[in-house]
Write a protein that holds these residues in place. Structure first.
Motif, PDB file in Angstrom:
ATOM      1  N   GLU A  10       0.739  -1.108   0.047  1.00 35.61           N
ATOM      2  CA  GLU A  10      -0.036   0.042  -0.273  1.00 35.61           C
ATOM      3  C   GLU A  10       0.857   1.381  -0.053  1.00 35.61           C
ATOM      4  O   GLU A  10       0.416   2.395  -0.422  1.00 35.61           O
ATOM      5  CB  GLU A  10      -0.991  -0.171   1.093  1.00 35.61           C
ATOM      6  CG  GLU A  10      -2.067  -1.006   1.239  1.00 35.61           C
ATOM      7  CD  GLU A  10      -3.075  -0.954   2.151  1.00 35.61           C
ATOM      8  OE1 GLU A  10      -4.123  -1.527   1.963  1.00 35.61           O
ATOM      9  OE2 GLU A  10      -2.925  -0.185   3.381  1.00 35.61           O
ATOM     10  N   THR A  13       2.467   6.235   4.325  1.00 30.28           N
ATOM     11  CA  THR A  13       1.283   7.082   4.551  1.00 30.28           C
ATOM     12  C   THR A  13       1.735   8.161   5.135  1.00 30.28           C
ATOM     13  O   THR A  13       3.135   8.335   5.530  1.00 30.28           O
ATOM     14  CB  THR A  13       0.318   6.552   5.513  1.00 30.28           C
ATOM     15  OG1 THR A  13       1.104   5.869   6.854  1.00 30.28           O
ATOM     16  CG2 THR A  13      -0.303   5.218   4.965  1.00 30.28           C
ATOM     17  N   ASP A  33      -2.941  10.264   7.831  1.00 32.74           N
ATOM     18  CA  ASP A  33      -3.927  10.289   6.577  1.00 32.74           C
ATOM     19  C   ASP A  33      -3.364   8.934   5.673  1.00 32.74           C
ATOM     20  O   ASP A  33      -2.343   8.361   5.527  1.00 32.74           O
ATOM     21  CB  ASP A  33      -2.982  11.348   5.599  1.00 32.74           C
ATOM     22  CG  ASP A  33      -3.589  11.448   3.934  1.00 32.74           C
ATOM     23  OD1 ASP A  33      -4.595  10.620   3.888  1.00 32.74           O
ATOM     24  OD2 ASP A  33      -3.335  12.228   3.397  1.00 32.74           O
ATOM     25  N   THR A  35      -4.870   8.031   3.110  1.00 32.56           N
ATOM     26  CA  THR A  35      -5.431   7.691   1.775  1.00 32.56           C
ATOM     27  C   THR A  35      -4.803   6.619   0.811  1.00 32.56           C
ATOM     28  O   THR A  35      -3.378   6.632   0.832  1.00 32.56           O
ATOM     29  CB  THR A  35      -5.227   9.232   0.992  1.00 32.56           C
ATOM     30  OG1 THR A  35      -6.037   9.814   1.936  1.00 32.56           O
ATOM     31  CG2 THR A  35      -5.820   9.242  -0.204  1.00 32.56           C
ATOM     32  N   GLY A  36      -5.387   5.743   0.054  1.00 31.76           N
ATOM     33  CA  GLY A  36      -4.752   4.740  -0.481  1.00 31.76           C
ATOM     34  C   GLY A  36      -4.301   3.936   0.225  1.00 31.76           C
ATOM     35  O   GLY A  36      -3.693   2.673  -0.260  1.00 31.76           O
ATOM     36  N   ALA A  37      -4.542   3.463   1.371  1.00 27.38           N
ATOM     37  CA  ALA A  37      -4.059   2.453   2.371  1.00 27.38           C
ATOM     38  C   ALA A  37      -5.214   1.758   3.200  1.00 27.38           C
ATOM     39  O   ALA A  37      -5.295   1.920   4.252  1.00 27.38           O
ATOM     40  CB  ALA A  37      -2.939   2.679   3.050  1.00 27.38           C
ATOM     41  N   PRO A  38      -6.220   1.202   2.412  1.00 23.60           N
ATOM     42  CA  PRO A  38      -7.416   0.774   3.284  1.00 23.60           C
ATOM     43  C   PRO A  38      -7.127  -0.487   4.271  1.00 23.60           C
ATOM     44  O   PRO A  38      -7.741  -0.393   4.970  1.00 23.60           O
ATOM     45  CB  PRO A  38      -8.341   0.226   2.085  1.00 23.60           C
ATOM     46  CG  PRO A  38      -7.234  -0.024   0.687  1.00 23.60           C
ATOM     47  CD  PRO A  38      -6.207   0.727   0.990  1.00 23.60           C
TER      48      PRO A  38
END
Length: 80
Positions: A10, A13, A33, A35-38
């Motif tokens: 991922e 972050t 943050d 974002t893009g790392a669910p």
């Protein structure tokens, strides 16, 4: 999280630390943050913990230890 290949994929972050002093009291705000790392978001939220109120990716312990260090000058110690 380099210890897990799925989380490693991922990518990085962003952590943002904000210190605000008001009337001699300093407030720390930490923003992570994701974002893009669910998958990392699930881990740090505590949703993947085995027990309710678990580690939440370690943030509760890290921030508690930091608070102890700032208030007492001594870091919290754990047995090796």
């Amino acid at each position: 999280m380099l210890m897990d290949d799925g989380l490693k994929a991922e990518g990085f972050t962003r952590l943002t630390y904000e210190l605000v002093e008001t009337d001699g009291i300093t407030r720390l705000t930490v923003t992570h943050d994701l974002t893009g790392a669910p998958n990392l978001a699930v881990m740090t939220s505590g949703q993947a913990d085995d027990q309710p109120g678990g580690g939440g990716g370690g943030w509760p312990w890290v921030l508690s230890d930091l608070k102890s260090l700032l208030e007492t000058g001594t870091a919290f110690s754990r047995p090796s």
